[in-house]
Design a protein around this motif. Structure first.
Motif, PDB file in Angstrom:
ATOM      1  N   PHE A  85      -7.334  20.877 -43.306  1.00 12.38           N
ATOM      2  CA  PHE A  85      -8.147  20.863 -44.530  1.00 12.38           C
ATOM      3  C   PHE A  85      -7.292  20.353 -45.679  1.00 12.38           C
ATOM      4  O   PHE A  85      -6.235  20.913 -45.958  1.00 12.38           O
ATOM      5  CB  PHE A  85      -8.646  22.274 -44.853  1.00 12.38           C
ATOM      6  CG  PHE A  85      -9.453  22.881 -43.736  1.00 12.38           C
ATOM      7  CD1 PHE A  85     -10.753  22.468 -43.483  1.00 12.38           C
ATOM      8  CD2 PHE A  85      -8.898  23.858 -42.908  1.00 12.38           C
ATOM      9  CE1 PHE A  85     -11.494  23.019 -42.453  1.00 12.38           C
ATOM     10  CE2 PHE A  85      -9.631  24.410 -41.873  1.00 12.38           C
ATOM     11  CZ  PHE A  85     -10.930  23.986 -41.638  1.00 12.38           C
ATOM     12  N   ARG A 116      -3.756  39.083 -37.477  1.00 10.49           N
ATOM     13  CA  ARG A 116      -2.447  38.471 -37.717  1.00 10.49           C
ATOM     14  C   ARG A 116      -2.418  37.656 -39.005  1.00 10.49           C
ATOM     15  O   ARG A 116      -1.354  37.326 -39.502  1.00 10.49           O
ATOM     16  CB  ARG A 116      -2.005  37.651 -36.528  1.00 10.49           C
ATOM     17  CG  ARG A 116      -2.876  36.479 -36.171  1.00 10.49           C
ATOM     18  CD  ARG A 116      -2.273  35.817 -34.923  1.00 10.49           C
ATOM     19  NE  ARG A 116      -3.221  34.956 -34.261  1.00 10.49           N
ATOM     20  CZ  ARG A 116      -3.137  34.641 -32.979  1.00 10.49           C
ATOM     21  NH1 ARG A 116      -2.181  35.133 -32.225  1.00 10.49           N
ATOM     22  NH2 ARG A 116      -4.016  33.832 -32.450  1.00 10.49           N
ATOM     23  N   GLU A 155      -5.596  33.619 -24.477  1.00  6.26           N
ATOM     24  CA  GLU A 155      -4.360  34.208 -25.006  1.00  6.26           C
ATOM     25  C   GLU A 155      -4.220  35.667 -24.538  1.00  6.26           C
ATOM     26  O   GLU A 155      -3.137  36.098 -24.149  1.00  6.26           O
ATOM     27  CB  GLU A 155      -4.390  34.143 -26.536  1.00  6.26           C
ATOM     28  CG  GLU A 155      -3.118  34.650 -27.185  1.00  6.26           C
ATOM     29  CD  GLU A 155      -3.235  34.731 -28.712  1.00  6.26           C
ATOM     30  OE1 GLU A 155      -3.792  33.802 -29.324  1.00  6.26           O
ATOM     31  OE2 GLU A 155      -2.772  35.742 -29.269  1.00  6.26           O
ATOM     32  N   TYR A 159     -12.704  25.449 -32.749  1.00  7.85           N
ATOM     33  CA  TYR A 159     -13.918  25.142 -31.986  1.00  7.85           C
ATOM     34  C   TYR A 159     -13.648  25.241 -30.490  1.00  7.85           C
ATOM     35  O   TYR A 159     -12.805  24.514 -29.963  1.00  7.85           O
ATOM     36  CB  TYR A 159     -14.381  23.701 -32.255  1.00  7.85           C
ATOM     37  CG  TYR A 159     -14.890  23.420 -33.637  1.00  7.85           C
ATOM     38  CD1 TYR A 159     -16.261  23.423 -33.902  1.00  7.85           C
ATOM     39  CD2 TYR A 159     -14.015  23.125 -34.676  1.00  7.85           C
ATOM     40  CE1 TYR A 159     -16.740  23.140 -35.172  1.00  7.85           C
ATOM     41  CE2 TYR A 159     -14.486  22.840 -35.951  1.00  7.85           C
ATOM     42  CZ  TYR A 159     -15.849  22.851 -36.188  1.00  7.85           C
ATOM     43  OH  TYR A 159     -16.319  22.570 -37.452  1.00  7.85           O
ATOM     44  N   GLY A 173     -17.200  37.571 -29.860  1.00  3.75           N
ATOM     45  CA  GLY A 173     -16.984  36.544 -30.877  1.00  3.75           C
ATOM     46  C   GLY A 173     -16.802  35.148 -30.312  1.00  3.75           C
ATOM     47  O   GLY A 173     -16.870  34.910 -29.114  1.00  3.75           O
ATOM     48  N   ARG A 174     -16.573  34.226 -31.229  1.00  2.00           N
ATOM     49  CA  ARG A 174     -16.560  32.794 -30.904  1.00  2.00           C
ATOM     50  C   ARG A 174     -15.392  32.415 -29.990  1.00  2.00           C
ATOM     51  O   ARG A 174     -15.556  31.648 -29.050  1.00  2.00           O
ATOM     52  CB  ARG A 174     -16.477  32.044 -32.240  1.00  2.00           C
ATOM     53  CG  ARG A 174     -16.320  30.562 -32.164  1.00  2.00           C
ATOM     54  CD  ARG A 174     -16.985  29.937 -33.363  1.00  2.00           C
ATOM     55  NE  ARG A 174     -16.347  28.716 -33.804  1.00  2.00           N
ATOM     56  CZ  ARG A 174     -16.989  27.727 -34.445  1.00  2.00           C
ATOM     57  NH1 ARG A 174     -18.278  27.818 -34.685  1.00  2.00           N
ATOM     58  NH2 ARG A 174     -16.364  26.653 -34.842  1.00  2.00           N
ATOM     59  N   ILE A 183     -21.603  27.951 -44.515  1.00  2.49           N
ATOM     60  CA  ILE A 183     -22.935  28.093 -45.090  1.00  2.49           C
ATOM     61  C   ILE A 183     -23.705  29.102 -44.243  1.00  2.49           C
ATOM     62  O   ILE A 183     -23.864  28.891 -43.031  1.00  2.49           O
ATOM     63  CB  ILE A 183     -23.702  26.736 -45.062  1.00  2.49           C
ATOM     64  CG1 ILE A 183     -22.793  25.575 -45.523  1.00  2.49           C
ATOM     65  CG2 ILE A 183     -24.983  26.829 -45.879  1.00  2.49           C
ATOM     66  CD1 ILE A 183     -22.258  25.668 -46.908  1.00  2.49           C
ATOM     67  N   GLY A 226     -15.059  41.251 -35.323  1.00  8.51           N
ATOM     68  CA  GLY A 226     -14.277  42.480 -35.441  1.00  8.51           C
ATOM     69  C   GLY A 226     -14.786  43.393 -36.542  1.00  8.51           C
ATOM     70  O   GLY A 226     -14.889  44.619 -36.355  1.00  8.51           O
ATOM     71  N   GLU A 271     -12.060  17.235 -44.267  1.00  8.07           N
ATOM     72  CA  GLU A 271     -11.701  17.784 -42.955  1.00  8.07           C
ATOM     73  C   GLU A 271     -11.198  16.669 -42.033  1.00  8.07           C
ATOM     74  O   GLU A 271     -11.905  15.693 -41.792  1.00  8.07           O
ATOM     75  CB  GLU A 271     -12.906  18.486 -42.328  1.00  8.07           C
ATOM     76  CG  GLU A 271     -13.373  19.662 -43.167  1.00  8.07           C
ATOM     77  CD  GLU A 271     -14.650  20.306 -42.646  1.00  8.07           C
ATOM     78  OE1 GLU A 271     -14.778  20.513 -41.425  1.00  8.07           O
ATOM     79  OE2 GLU A 271     -15.528  20.584 -43.478  1.00  8.07           O
ATOM     80  N   VAL A 300      -9.133  43.940 -32.586  1.00  9.77           N
ATOM     81  CA  VAL A 300      -8.203  42.833 -32.868  1.00  9.77           C
ATOM     82  C   VAL A 300      -8.998  41.695 -33.484  1.00  9.77           C
ATOM     83  O   VAL A 300      -9.837  41.077 -32.825  1.00  9.77           O
ATOM     84  CB  VAL A 300      -7.489  42.373 -31.579  1.00  9.77           C
ATOM     85  CG1 VAL A 300      -6.512  41.241 -31.900  1.00  9.77           C
ATOM     86  CG2 VAL A 300      -6.781  43.544 -30.926  1.00  9.77           C
ATOM     87  N   GLY A 301      -8.750  41.423 -34.786  1.00 10.63           N
ATOM     88  CA  GLY A 301      -9.456  40.366 -35.502  1.00 10.63           C
ATOM     89  C   GLY A 301     -10.385  40.948 -36.555  1.00 10.63           C
ATOM     90  O   GLY A 301     -11.236  41.777 -36.238  1.00 10.63           O
ATOM     91  N   ASN A 361     -12.193  32.868 -40.529  1.00  8.56           N
ATOM     92  CA  ASN A 361     -12.444  31.508 -41.034  1.00  8.56           C
ATOM     93  C   ASN A 361     -13.463  31.464 -42.169  1.00  8.56           C
ATOM     94  O   ASN A 361     -13.629  30.423 -42.806  1.00  8.56           O
ATOM     95  CB  ASN A 361     -12.909  30.598 -39.889  1.00  8.56           C
ATOM     96  CG  ASN A 361     -11.818  30.427 -38.862  1.00  8.56           C
ATOM     97  OD1 ASN A 361     -10.633  30.550 -39.179  1.00  8.56           O
ATOM     98  ND2 ASN A 361     -12.206  30.181 -37.619  1.00  8.56           N
ATOM     99  N   VAL A 394     -22.628  35.323 -34.162  1.00  8.65           N
ATOM    100  CA  VAL A 394     -21.529  36.261 -33.906  1.00  8.65           C
ATOM    101  C   VAL A 394     -21.921  37.665 -34.379  1.00  8.65           C
ATOM    102  O   VAL A 394     -21.673  38.659 -33.684  1.00  8.65           O
ATOM    103  CB  VAL A 394     -20.229  35.786 -34.593  1.00  8.65           C
ATOM    104  CG1 VAL A 394     -19.139  36.844 -34.509  1.00  8.65           C
ATOM    105  CG2 VAL A 394     -19.748  34.486 -33.959  1.00  8.65           C
ATOM    106  N   TYR A 447     -20.476  29.401 -31.612  1.00  7.68           N
ATOM    107  CA  TYR A 447     -21.408  30.261 -32.325  1.00  7.68           C
ATOM    108  C   TYR A 447     -21.291  30.094 -33.835  1.00  7.68           C
ATOM    109  O   TYR A 447     -20.185  30.025 -34.371  1.00  7.68           O
ATOM    110  CB  TYR A 447     -21.103  31.726 -32.013  1.00  7.68           C
ATOM    111  CG  TYR A 447     -21.844  32.327 -30.840  1.00  7.68           C
ATOM    112  CD1 TYR A 447     -22.877  31.654 -30.207  1.00  7.68           C
ATOM    113  CD2 TYR A 447     -21.505  33.598 -30.392  1.00  7.68           C
ATOM    114  CE1 TYR A 447     -23.552  32.231 -29.147  1.00  7.68           C
ATOM    115  CE2 TYR A 447     -22.179  34.188 -29.323  1.00  7.68           C
ATOM    116  CZ  TYR A 447     -23.203  33.499 -28.715  1.00  7.68           C
ATOM    117  OH  TYR A 447     -23.867  34.071 -27.672  1.00  7.68           O
ATOM    118  N   ASN A 448     -22.424  30.106 -34.512  1.00  7.62           N
ATOM    119  CA  ASN A 448     -22.429  30.217 -35.965  1.00  7.62           C
ATOM    120  C   ASN A 448     -22.188  31.675 -36.351  1.00  7.62           C
ATOM    121  O   ASN A 448     -22.279  32.580 -35.514  1.00  7.62           O
ATOM    122  CB  ASN A 448     -23.781  29.762 -36.521  1.00  7.62           C
ATOM    123  CG  ASN A 448     -24.003  28.283 -36.313  1.00  7.62           C
ATOM    124  OD1 ASN A 448     -23.051  27.498 -36.351  1.00  7.62           O
ATOM    125  ND2 ASN A 448     -25.246  27.909 -36.074  1.00  7.62           N
TER     126      ASN A 448
END
Ligand code: FAD
Ligand code: UDP
Length: 371
Positions: free
Chosen positions: A253, A34, A237, A310, A338-339, A60, A14, A300, A8-9, A41, A351, A346-347
């Protein structure tokens, strides 16, 4: 359809796990997201001006782990790129992270490295215990620089004072006494030559991987009866927020394409002043190497509501996450990576590292979670 692995992701977590499992185990992997695109991101695409832009803010790539750079290099060539940032302070643009040039320009001085160490030591306020983001900055550079560069930016970005955030947040930004004006000092700093999206597409382009976009976990949950799930979305979730919602910080954004070749001297200009609503402005051409008569920028604006971007490194949020982590550890048939799924700031490279380690564990059949 029966698949042994359901991811999922389709972000870093993922996609890396899916690629590793499909390659190592010779088994089929279904990846759902989804969103309408892969890359999460880090997704990038060409805008109406033909310029490559990052739809979820500037990403970056930088890492100190040769193994992570080598792994991603299987799916992309690289464009060398070192990120530079200026902060607007007292009406001037000065290098951020704070370095020798920053102080000399801001205060009209001509200190050398040794002189700056002394200058900072005279202003630093030693703290016996460095617990918060306020502590870590004030202890190194003193209150004035803390207020000029960190306090306002952090209050905007996180919706709380640095004194209410773990030291690890502000500690991401070094203070330098030399003239190094790069934002990162990692040994590997580069951007995927054709963009992040192209890199993800190659990673997922595998005969045993199927990708279903615009597909929520809730729509495929029934497959989990026979598949092991790798969940990379928000952990609260997944568990129906049973211990209460985890707080996340979001961003809005605002993109703008301008009829001019260049907008600002470096990729990103930070706005630490609290009277300015946005935190930073990024001009993508610096990052991507694109050329042309027009240029696209993004500003931003931090938000409490919106997509979760975040996790919040603060005691109450971490305590609530600890409840979810315990539950996750005791739940079979699913692995969290993951984050958002492990609630860590995490950068991208971190990840990837976490995902590679998880995939190795899963593939070697050692994970209790597989049971
Ligand atoms: P995510 O990227 O959050 O991916 C989770 C995926 O799961 C998403 O695609 C989501 O749509 C999907 N999903 C969630 N729930 C469900 C569901 N119920 N059903 C289906 N799909 C679901 N890192 C850097 O290294 N350098 C940077 O310069 C940098 N800049 C950043 C700037 C911003 C503004 C942000 C927000 C992050 C930045 N990052 C940067 C961090 C980077 O984006 C993350 O480390 C990385 O994307 C995390 O990947 P992930 O796979 O763990 O999670
Ligand atoms: N920060 C700050 N002033 C700046 C840049 C960063 O106070 O000019 C603080 C702020 O709290 C920010 C954190 O340092 O959230 C981490 O900055 P980074 O640039 O790593 O944030 P990210 O790119 O993850 O949004």
């Amino acid at each position: 359809m029966k698949v042994p692995w359901l991811v999922v992701g389709a972000g870093f977590a993922g996609s890396v796990v899916a690629e590793r499992l499909a390659t190592h185990l010779d088994e089929r992997v279904l990846v759902v997201d989804r969103r309408a695109h892969v890359g999460s991101n880090a997704f990038d695409e060409r805008d109406e001006a033909g310029l490559l832009v990052h739809r979820y803010g500037p990403h970056i790539f930088h890492t100190n782990a040769p193994r992570i750079a080598a792994y991603l290099s299987r799916f992309t060539a690289w464009r060398p790129y070192e990120h530079r940032v200026l902060a607007r302070v007292r009406g001037r643009l000065v290098p951020m992270p704070i370095n020798l040039e920053t102080i000399n320009r801001l205060y009209g001085l001509s200190l050398d490295e040794v002189g700056l160490e002394t200058w900072l030591a005279e202003r630093a306020e030693p703290r016996p215990v460095v617990r918060t983001s306020e502590d870590v900055v004030v202890a190194r550079v003193g209150r004035e620089l803390y207020e000029l560069f960190f306090r306002g930016y952090t209050r905007k970005q996180w919706g709380r004072d640095p004194s209410a955030l773990d030291a690890s947040v502000a500690a991401r930004i070094p203070v330098r006494t030399n003239r190094d004006d790069r934002y990162f000092s990692d040994i590997f700093q580069a951007m995927p030559a054709a963009g992040f999206t192209a890199m993800f597409e190659r990673m997922l382009d595998h005969p045993r991987i199927e990708v279903a976009l615009d597909t929520d976990w809730s729509e495929v949950r029934r497959l989990a009866r026979t598949a092991h799930v790798i969940f990379t979305g928000p952990v609260d979730e997944y568990f129906g927020r049973r211990f209460g919602p985890l707080p996340y910080r979001s961003l809005e954004f605002r993109f703008e394409t301008l009829e001019q070749e260049r907008y600002q001297p470096v990729a990103t200009v930070n706005e630490p002043d609290e009277s300015v609503a946005h935190t930073r402005t990024t001009e993508f051409k610096h990052v991507t190497g694109d050329v042309g008569a027009r240029t696209t920028i993004v500003r931003e604006f931090p938000r409490a509501d919106g997509d979760p971007y975040y996790p919040i490194p603060a005691p109450a949020a971490q305590a609530r996450y600890a409840q979810y982590r315990t539950l996750a550890g005791a739940t079979s048939g699913v692995t969290f990576v993951g984050r958002l799924a492990t609630y860590r700031y995490y950068n991208m490279d971190q990840v990837v590292g976490q995902a590679l380690a998880t995939a190795e564990r899963l593939a070697s059949g050692q994970a209790a979670a597989i049971a």
